[in-house]
Write a protein that holds these residues in place. Structure first.
Motif, mmCIF file in Angstrom:
data_model
loop_
_atom_site.group_PDB
_atom_site.id
_atom_site.type_symbol
_atom_site.label_atom_id
_atom_site.label_comp_id
_atom_site.label_asym_id
_atom_site.label_seq_id
_atom_site.Cartn_x
_atom_site.Cartn_y
_atom_site.Cartn_z
ATOM 1 N N LEU A 110 -6.449 10.167 -10.453
ATOM 2 C CA LEU A 110 -7.032 9.280 -9.449
ATOM 3 C C LEU A 110 -7.028 7.831 -9.917
ATOM 4 C CD1 LEU A 110 -10.067 11.436 -8.239
ATOM 5 C CD2 LEU A 110 -7.874 11.074 -7.097
ATOM 6 N N ARG A 111 -7.351 7.609 -11.198
ATOM 7 C CA ARG A 111 -7.346 6.245 -11.727
ATOM 8 C C ARG A 111 -5.933 5.656 -11.722
ATOM 9 N NH1 ARG A 111 -7.314 3.584 -16.836
ATOM 10 N NH2 ARG A 111 -8.639 1.713 -16.780
ATOM 11 N N ALA A 112 -4.935 6.496 -12.028
ATOM 12 C CA ALA A 112 -3.557 6.020 -12.035
ATOM 13 C C ALA A 112 -3.053 5.723 -10.624
ATOM 14 C CB ALA A 112 -2.650 7.054 -12.707
ATOM 15 N N LEU A 113 -3.700 6.310 -9.609
ATOM 16 C CA LEU A 113 -3.285 6.096 -8.219
ATOM 17 C C LEU A 113 -4.049 4.975 -7.535
ATOM 18 C CD1 LEU A 113 -2.883 9.765 -6.910
ATOM 19 C CD2 LEU A 113 -1.060 8.076 -7.166
ATOM 20 N N VAL A 114 -5.035 4.393 -8.216
ATOM 21 C CA VAL A 114 -5.872 3.377 -7.577
ATOM 22 C C VAL A 114 -5.041 2.203 -7.069
ATOM 23 C CG1 VAL A 114 -7.626 1.611 -7.991
ATOM 24 C CG2 VAL A 114 -8.015 3.945 -8.769
ATOM 25 N N LEU A 115 -4.219 1.605 -7.919
ATOM 26 C CA LEU A 115 -3.450 0.426 -7.513
ATOM 27 C C LEU A 115 -2.444 0.721 -6.406
ATOM 28 C CD1 LEU A 115 -2.743 -1.805 -10.662
ATOM 29 C CD2 LEU A 115 -4.116 -2.302 -8.642
ATOM 30 N N PRO A 116 -1.632 1.783 -6.505
ATOM 31 C CA PRO A 116 -0.710 2.052 -5.388
ATOM 32 C C PRO A 116 -1.423 2.366 -4.082
ATOM 33 C CG PRO A 116 -0.584 3.782 -7.065
ATOM 34 C CD PRO A 116 -1.346 2.663 -7.651
ATOM 35 N N VAL A 117 -2.517 3.135 -4.137
ATOM 36 C CA VAL A 117 -3.257 3.429 -2.910
ATOM 37 C C VAL A 117 -3.893 2.168 -2.356
ATOM 38 C CG1 VAL A 117 -5.262 4.645 -1.963
ATOM 39 C CG2 VAL A 117 -3.680 5.856 -3.474
ATOM 40 N N LEU A 118 -4.489 1.363 -3.228
ATOM 41 C CA LEU A 118 -5.108 0.108 -2.802
ATOM 42 C C LEU A 118 -4.076 -0.808 -2.148
ATOM 43 C CD1 LEU A 118 -7.752 -1.543 -2.847
ATOM 44 C CD2 LEU A 118 -7.007 -2.491 -5.041
ATOM 45 N N THR A 119 -2.877 -0.853 -2.698
ATOM 46 C CA THR A 119 -1.809 -1.682 -2.131
ATOM 47 C C THR A 119 -1.441 -1.232 -0.728
ATOM 48 O OG1 THR A 119 -0.892 -2.145 -4.326
ATOM 49 C CG2 THR A 119 0.564 -2.462 -2.434
ATOM 50 N N LEU A 120 -1.211 0.066 -0.557
ATOM 51 C CA LEU A 120 -0.813 0.585 0.747
ATOM 52 C C LEU A 120 -1.931 0.437 1.781
ATOM 53 C CD1 LEU A 120 1.099 3.802 -0.383
ATOM 54 C CD2 LEU A 120 2.084 1.797 0.736
ATOM 55 N N VAL A 121 -3.166 0.706 1.363
ATOM 56 C CA VAL A 121 -4.291 0.598 2.292
ATOM 57 C C VAL A 121 -4.495 -0.853 2.718
ATOM 58 C CG1 VAL A 121 -6.795 0.833 2.515
ATOM 59 C CG2 VAL A 121 -5.467 2.669 1.476
ATOM 60 N N PHE A 122 -4.501 -1.758 1.759
ATOM 61 C CA PHE A 122 -4.779 -3.157 2.062
ATOM 62 C C PHE A 122 -3.683 -3.767 2.933
ATOM 63 C CE2 PHE A 122 -5.725 -7.638 1.200
ATOM 64 C CZ PHE A 122 -7.107 -7.625 1.228
ATOM 65 N N SER A 123 -2.443 -3.328 2.741
ATOM 66 C CA SER A 123 -1.346 -3.898 3.525
ATOM 67 C C SER A 123 -1.373 -3.437 4.979
ATOM 68 C CB SER A 123 0.001 -3.518 2.898
ATOM 69 O OG SER A 123 0.193 -2.119 2.919
ATOM 70 N N GLY A 124 -1.924 -2.240 5.245
ATOM 71 C CA GLY A 124 -1.946 -1.750 6.618
ATOM 72 C C GLY A 124 -3.309 -1.740 7.274
ATOM 73 N N LEU A 125 -4.361 -2.028 6.505
ATOM 74 C CA LEU A 125 -5.729 -1.904 7.010
ATOM 75 C C LEU A 125 -6.022 -2.827 8.179
ATOM 76 C CD1 LEU A 125 -8.664 -0.924 6.785
ATOM 77 C CD2 LEU A 125 -9.016 -2.687 5.025
ATOM 78 N N TRP A 126 -5.605 -4.062 8.070
ATOM 79 C CA TRP A 126 -6.032 -5.068 9.056
ATOM 80 C C TRP A 126 -5.368 -4.846 10.403
ATOM 81 C CZ3 TRP A 126 -10.112 -6.867 6.960
ATOM 82 C CH2 TRP A 126 -10.181 -6.950 5.567
ATOM 83 N N GLU A 127 -4.130 -4.382 10.396
ATOM 84 C CA GLU A 127 -3.482 -4.049 11.666
ATOM 85 C C GLU A 127 -4.168 -2.847 12.316
ATOM 86 O OE1 GLU A 127 0.978 -2.995 13.421
ATOM 87 O OE2 GLU A 127 0.651 -3.189 11.256
ATOM 88 N N TYR A 128 -4.549 -1.848 11.500
ATOM 89 C CA TYR A 128 -5.292 -0.707 12.007
ATOM 90 C C TYR A 128 -6.598 -1.152 12.646
ATOM 91 C CZ TYR A 128 -2.669 3.366 10.375
ATOM 92 O OH TYR A 128 -1.741 4.349 10.226
ATOM 93 N N ALA A 129 -7.371 -1.940 11.881
ATOM 94 C CA ALA A 129 -8.674 -2.385 12.369
ATOM 95 C C ALA A 129 -8.542 -3.236 13.633
ATOM 96 C CB ALA A 129 -9.389 -3.179 11.272
#
Length: 321
Positions: free
Chosen positions: A174-193
């Protein structure tokens, strides 16, 4: 019964789309092997079409090779193909969960309360929709790895180091996936919202909402009803936005050295030196396998989301409008 029949139609339609898409991909990959040097990654099932092979033979060969992968998977760099699928699936699920939860929360607040939340979502949505996910990944690398040293940047090295030292656990992954998940979420979050915000704004002016307000119902109850009304349309948006998430995930896997489907696809079609120049070498069966699994991910997502639409939309009578 009407809704069950509608779900069956959704499954049938998406199965047909999946088959046609795989057929087109098989044609492209099959024709390419006649022109591009083969790149064998470990033990693979080889298929060399002859110059006089028919198009049907070429495509059929790759469907057959994919079936062999599923029944007797080979290894690439001493890793089974199933491990590539699992890593991509984990990255995809974590990204989707956070996008849905946070996107719904921000969009609901922005659309119902307006104010600062509305201004932030409305300003950031067009800004980040124009930014590729890899650019945001570079920014996060600079902030959270080079400057703050909070999270690891190399997934495979982090897992291997923990395995050698006997500290490997679920928290390591989970710790190793934090940065890639954070990148993907942050890049698509605002369009979703922003999409949720627009749906809530439209629904908020409806007669049924004004009636609930006039009755003096609590805001929490009104917001839950608004969310229920907007959620089906949001699921539709998620279905068609899923390919964008898959595409971004491929680049992120390469950037953070996650041996998933995107990484496997990248190394199966590689630039190589030929004499004094350059050319391409690729492992066509592996390229087809990774493409097929990604299409399967999309098929499952489309069926689940469109099926949920029918059951969650209070205005649906079994047929999607």
């Amino acid at each position: 019964m009407a809704k069950a029949g509608a779900v069956a139609k959704i499954i049938t339609r998406n199965l047909l789309i999946l088959f046609l898409a795989l057929l087109v991909v098989g044609i492209v990959i099959g024709g390419g092997e006649l022109r591009i040097e083969r790149n064998d990654l470990g033990k693979v099932y080889k298929f060399y079409p002859k110059n006089d092979s028919s198009l049907l033979d070429i495509v059929g060969g790759y469907f057959s090779a994919t079936w062999k992968f599923l029944t007797d998977p080979p290894e690439v760099w001493e890793e089974g193909l199933e491990t590539f699928v699992v890593k991509s699936f984990a990255l995809l699920v974590l990204t989707e969960v956070f996008l849905l939860v946070i996107g719904l929360f921000l969009g609901l607040r922005a659309g119902y309360y307006r104010g600062l939340a509305d201004k932030v979502v409305s300003a950031l949505a067009p800004t980040f929709s124009a930014m590729p996910s890899w650019f945001i990944g570079v920014v996060f690398l600079f902030l959270f790895y080079w400057k703050l040293s909070l999270f690891p940047v190399n997934f495979e090295d982090t897992i291997n180091w923990a395995e050698v030292h006997g500290t490997l656990s679920t928290s390591t992954y989970l710790r190793a996936l934090v940065l890639p998940v954070l990148t993907l979420v942050f890049s698509g979050l605002w369009e979703y919202a922003f999409n949720v915000r627009n749906m809530i704004v439209n629904e908020r002016n409806g007669d049924h909402v004004l009636y609930d307000v006039a009755r003096g119902l609590p805001e929490g109850r009104i917001m839950r009803k608004l969310l229920r009304t907007a959620l089906p349309a949001f699921l539709t948006f998620t279905t068609y936005n899923f390919l964008e998430i898959l595409t971004g995930m491929m680049l992120i896997e390469v950037m953070f050295n996650i041996h998933g489907l995107g990484y496997l696809m990248a190394v199966s079609f590689w630039l190589t030196r030929i004499g004094d120049g350059f050319g391409f070498a690729y492992a066509p069966e592996i390229l087809f396998f990774t493409t097929a699994v990604m299409m399967l991910f999309y098929f499952i997502n489309a069926v689940v989301m469109e099926g949920l639409y029918l059951y969650l939309d209070p205005r649906s009578g079994g047929e999607r409008q």
